[in-house]
Design an enzyme around this catalytic site. Structure first.
Site, short mmCIF file in Angstrom:
data_model
loop_
_atom_site.label_atom_id
_atom_site.label_comp_id
_atom_site.label_asym_id
_atom_site.label_seq_id
_atom_site.Cartn_x
_atom_site.Cartn_y
_atom_site.Cartn_z
N LYS A 115 -2.07 -1.59 -3.87
CA LYS A 115 -2.92 -0.40 -3.85
C LYS A 115 -2.03 0.83 -3.94
O LYS A 115 -1.12 0.96 -3.12
CB LYS A 115 -3.75 -0.38 -2.57
CG LYS A 115 -4.67 0.82 -2.43
CD LYS A 115 -5.41 0.81 -1.10
CE LYS A 115 -6.34 2.02 -1.00
NZ LYS A 115 -7.02 2.08 0.31
N LYS A 158 0.86 -1.19 0.00
CA LYS A 158 0.00 0.00 0.00
C LYS A 158 0.90 1.23 0.00
O LYS A 158 1.61 1.51 0.97
CB LYS A 158 -0.91 0.00 1.22
CG LYS A 158 -1.89 1.16 1.26
CD LYS A 158 -2.80 1.03 2.48
CE LYS A 158 -3.80 2.17 2.56
NZ LYS A 158 -4.68 2.05 3.74
#
Length: 331
Positions: free
Chosen positions: A253, A200
């Site tokens: 992400k 992330k």
């Protein structure tokens, strides 16, 4: 051999031929649909920076779950907007918190719908960070990694108790998968898988989501725990750690600017890889389509196909319902 014996266009001549040799196939089964749930009654409030995406109160949530079911979507990812916030995100692990209540409701309405619970503290803390904040003697504030793990475990267990089929921890604390796996197992939920936000990035693509989740940090940023967008070897280290700690799926992400990272995880690990087609990726297409600059349907399906071609087994996308309908119409 080469031209004129080799003619690549032969296999592109008709739609039927193109369909027969298509290498990457996108279906509704590839999509996870994120949903924002809030308190109140009769709330279906559009998020200004994410046209077509809404906050739903529990009494309006069922209609959206039915809409997803009708489109062939099999999994939803729940994000909760609490009534109150505090320094330690108490409502994240409240047995009657908004995510827990929404989970129970969805499982009543649609027992076969896979409910994935986002497990983080940022929406629930008054400071907007993903853990417990402590002041250093110097006066600087920082997230306490290990103290935060204890609260994240409590949140994950309470979500599993509410009926979540999968836990998706998004906090990026060191050791979070190991802690949550142990906590779930000790609580009798050894069968509940973990979809880890393994990679992330500290990305500029999250702006609309932070508006939607009311989770913008009130000071500083998240660069001490989310990843530097310039790094890919670090992504492999993060993923390797999560695999060792018991993750069942690995997420990247955002997706659009990180297709190389998706490919790297696909080539280096044998767990399912999930791409998160995040809020600004969605909002940019919506804005351009609203101005008549592009064909929204064609662009969305091309982007999602590109994510799958890069190696994503599943895609979390706000376009899930529309994309599923468009694919059904195309077939």
């Amino acid at each position: 051999m080469s031209y004129p014996i080799v003619r690549h266009r032969r296999l592109r001549r008709t739609a039927a031929l193109r369909g027969l040799v298509r290498e990457t196939v996108l279906t509704a089964n590839d999509f996870i649909y994120p949903v924002f749930v809030t308190y109140g009654t009769n709330v279906k409030e559009e998020i200004p920076s994410m046209p077509g995406v809404y906050h739903f109160s529990l009494d309006r949530l069922e209609e959206e779950i039915r809409r997803a079911q009708d489109a062939g979507i099999q999994a939803v990812l729940l994000f909760g907007i609490p009534e109150t916030k505090d320094a330690v995100g108490t409502s994240a692990y409240d047995p009657n918190g908004i995510v827990q209540e929404a989970t129970r409701a969805v499982k009543r309405w649609a027992p076969d719908m896979l409910v994935i619970a986002d497990t983080c503290l940022c929406q629930f803390t008054d400071h907007g960070h993903c853990g417990v904040i402590h002041q250093h003697p110097s006066g600087a504030a920082a997230v306490d990694n290990d103290e935060s793990l204890e609260l994240l475990v409590r949140a994950a267990v309470s979500q599993a108790e509410a009926g979540a089929d999968m836990i998706a921890p998004s906090n990026m604390m060191d050791g979070f998968v190991q802690a949550i796996r142990a906590g779930l197992d000790d609580a009798g939920y050894a069968d509940i898988p973990i979809l880890s936000y393994s990679v992330k990035y500290a990305s500029a693509f999250y702006g609309p989501f932070r508006d939607a989740a009311h989770s913008a940090p009130q000071f500083g940023d998240r660069k001490t725990y989310q990843m530097d967008p310039a790094n890919i070897r670090e992504a492999l280290r993060e993923a390797e750690t999560d695999v060792a700690e018991g993750a069942d799926m690995l997420m990247v992400k955002p997706a659009l600017a990180y297709l190389d990272v998706i490919r790297a995880l696909k080539e280096n690990f044998d767990l399912p890889v999930v791409a998160y087609n995040v809020s600004a990726e969605y909002a940019m297409v919506k804005a351009a389509a609203a101005n008549g600059w592009l064909d929204e349907r064609a662009i969305v399906l091309e982007l999602l196909t590109g994510m799958k071609r890069a190696g994503a087994d599943l895609i979390i996308t706000y376009d899930a319902i529309n994309a599923a309908k468009w694919l059904a119409e195309r077939s």
